[in-house]
Motif scaffolding. Structure first.
Motif, short mmCIF file in Angstrom:
data_model
loop_
_atom_site.label_atom_id
_atom_site.label_comp_id
_atom_site.label_asym_id
_atom_site.label_seq_id
_atom_site.Cartn_x
_atom_site.Cartn_y
_atom_site.Cartn_z
N ARG A 33 -11.31 4.75 2.35
CA ARG A 33 -11.39 4.41 3.88
C ARG A 33 -12.60 4.99 4.44
N ARG A 47 -10.64 8.87 3.01
CA ARG A 47 -9.45 9.20 2.37
C ARG A 47 -9.13 7.94 1.35
N GLN A 81 0.91 -1.16 0.13
CA GLN A 81 -0.11 -0.12 0.11
C GLN A 81 0.97 1.26 0.07
N GLU A 117 -2.22 9.07 1.46
CA GLU A 117 -3.57 8.97 1.04
C GLU A 117 -3.96 10.28 0.43
N HIS A 122 -6.93 5.32 -0.61
CA HIS A 122 -5.67 4.75 -0.47
C HIS A 122 -5.21 3.76 -1.74
#
Length: 194
Positions: A140, A144, A106, A110, A146
């Protein structure tokens, strides 16, 4: 026309089969050797496997990390993870027999929800132009965006140490390439609306 005939004659000479002896005079060993020689000549040689494929396990992944001097951790769920170039990667095993290896990374930043459409376009472009990693975005609970990279491989029949190493490096390096592209596209502050 003379050149063509010369080339055709050379080709016939190269492809002309060797004289065949009576089949009863060729033993199994000689036949095996002839077929092996033909395959090596036509397909190229292959290195003998140093080890048979074995099931992939968290212990093998952790051993690979240690062998390559990577720091890693085991989270509360028992999943292996680590940071590479400031980016979080996890190594999962899925499936009934834990036969599907997934390297999931990941991005370390963000984005604002207002950038969702452009990030989805970027992920779609990436996926259309490249095999690895699969790129996707998640929103999320805090609104935000991601971005995630994922390389998954079915290893139902196991993997040798060399194969496992190649797959793990593939997941890390291609995920890092995606995240480098995101860093270039979204210099700080990416968390603000455009």
């Amino acid at each position: 026309m003379g050149w063509f005939r010369l080339r055709a004659a050379r080709w016939r000479a190269r492809t002309r089969p060797a004289p065949v002896r009576d089949a009863s005079s060729v033993d199994d060993r000689e036949l095996h050797d002839r077929v092996s020689e033909l395959l090596v000549r036509e397909l190229g040689g292959a290195d003998a496997a140093t080890r048979a494929p074995a099931p992939v396990s968290p212990a093998r992944i952790a051993s690979w990390m240690s062998d390559n001097q990577f720091s890693y951790f085991v989270d509360n769920d028992g999943d292996l993870g680590g940071l590479w170039r400031g980016r979080l990667f996890y190594f999962f095993l899925f499936g009934e027999q834990s036969e599907i290896l997934q390297v999931r990374g990941q991005w370390h930043r963000e984005l604002a929800i207002e950038r969702l459409e452009e990030v989805l376009d970027l992920c779609n472009e990436w996926n259309a132009e490249r095999i690895w990693p699969k790129a996707y975005a998640r929103v999320r609970d805090n609104g935000r965006v991601h971005v995630v990279s994922e390389v998954a491989t079915d290893l139902e029949h196991g993997a040798t140490d060399a194969q496992l190493s190649q797959l793990l490096f593939c997941g890390l390096s291609t995920g890092s390439m995606l995240f480098d592209a995101l860093d270039e596209r979204y210099p700080d502050p990416a968390g603000t609306a455009p």
